[in-house]
Write an enzyme that holds these catalytic residues in place. Sequence first.
Site, PDB file in Angstrom:
ATOM      1  N   ASP A 167      -2.244 -10.366  -2.483  1.00 24.61           N
ATOM      2  CA  ASP A 167      -2.864  -9.963  -1.217  1.00 24.61           C
ATOM      3  C   ASP A 167      -4.377  -9.781  -1.442  1.00 24.61           C
ATOM      4  OD1 ASP A 167      -1.915  -8.575   1.612  1.00 24.61           O
ATOM      5  OD2 ASP A 167      -3.705  -7.571   0.825  1.00 24.61           O
ATOM      6  N   ASP A 211      -4.022 -12.837   3.492  1.00 21.93           N
ATOM      7  CA  ASP A 211      -5.310 -12.407   4.052  1.00 21.93           C
ATOM      8  C   ASP A 211      -6.498 -12.764   3.161  1.00 21.93           C
ATOM      9  OD1 ASP A 211      -4.299 -10.535   2.275  1.00 21.93           O
ATOM     10  OD2 ASP A 211      -4.514  -8.826   3.619  1.00 21.93           O
ATOM     11  N   HIS A 262      -6.114  -7.321  -0.480  1.00 19.94           N
ATOM     12  CA  HIS A 262      -6.342  -5.915  -0.821  1.00 19.94           C
ATOM     13  C   HIS A 262      -5.552  -5.520  -2.067  1.00 19.94           C
ATOM     14  CE1 HIS A 262      -6.736  -6.329   3.628  1.00 19.94           C
ATOM     15  NE2 HIS A 262      -7.816  -5.594   3.438  1.00 19.94           N
ATOM     16  N   HIS A 279       0.824  -1.225   0.000  1.00 17.72           N
ATOM     17  CA  HIS A 279       0.000   0.000   0.000  1.00 17.72           C
ATOM     18  C   HIS A 279       0.849   1.263   0.000  1.00 17.72           C
ATOM     19  CE1 HIS A 279      -3.669  -2.241   0.450  1.00 17.72           C
ATOM     20  NE2 HIS A 279      -3.276  -2.802   1.579  1.00 17.72           N
TER      21      HIS A 279
END
Length: 346
Positions: free
Chosen positions: A199, A288, A201, A163
């Site tokens: 991931d 995740d 996200h 991120h």
Amino acid sequence: MRVLYTPGVLIHAPRSEMKHGTMIPARECPARAVIVRDALTQGQGFHFEEPPGTVPPALGRVHDRDYLEFLQTAWPRWQAHIGQGDDTPDAFPLIFPVRTLNETRPKAIDGELSYYAMDTGTPLTAGAWESALASASSAAEAAHRVAGGERAAFALTRPPGHHAAAGKFGGYCFLNNAAVAAQTLLDAGADKVAILDLDYHHGNGTQSIFQARGDVLVVNIHADPDFEFPFFLGRADETGEGPGEGATLNLPLARGTGWSGYAEALERACAAIAAFGAEALVLSWGFDTYEGDPLSTFKIARDDFARMGERAAGLGLPSVIVLEGGYATASLGGNVAAGLSGFAGA
Ligand code: Q9C
Ligand code: ZN
């Protein structure tokens, strides 16, 4: 498989984060790295090594100089600002330069925190810089090993990185480890590198760093930003710009996606990477997507991580693997070991 690990990644220990207006224990915690380290130590075929304690040259090629200076000095400035010595609470930004404001950088530390952050979900702690640098250094060293002829190397990175943009922290990330690995591979002689971000996200930081570059293909498989963090990047119509046009691929997936839907996206991702002609791969691997993860709606099982690793290895590219998210801490070690074993066994 080579594992790059240093206890430096354990220093950053955020106390808490906000959920639904109340503070809960921070999910991105040192125990994540400990459990992965222990699972790999007990597993077969993992060879540990410590990265050098130096700043990787690629860091300054993927992050802004002023941002690196800010990160390196933020804690002592925050501590002085708060005036509570060793009891200083973690630092959080509280305002953002949104569209009705301007982006002039303020001088005060709390203003600068807001200038360099993308969310209030990423506590900046006394050890944030040290652990982020240890992770970036691990990623760079893994890339050196792979550039030097090793088939694959795993950087046990924490805090995660995908991120983090050239000049912004957020989503628990400060330095973009995957970007550092990709840039290190390029600097070592590769003409084209692909980053595959698995991931849960979307890796907004990685995408933005390489969005206008044609030498790095960035492919993301992730929860649709229409319903999931980071909300403001990761849509299928983002394809890159300028020399990078066509070198961004987003494969957003619906809430509740299981292995069959995921595997389909993975095929498309791998086809794009093969067509791009990448000479090396960076796997920006978050766990995740796991069915037991507190942040996930996906239904990926431990065996599926082994299949994921096997498919990525099937690309036949020298590969650097960096750890991103994964917050079902008790299961994280086994999940990472399964994924890496799947990769190594393919
Ligand atoms: N209530 C990574 O996996 N906050 N970052 C979620 C949920 C953002 C996750 C809040 C999660 C960022 C690397
Ligand atoms: Zn994530």
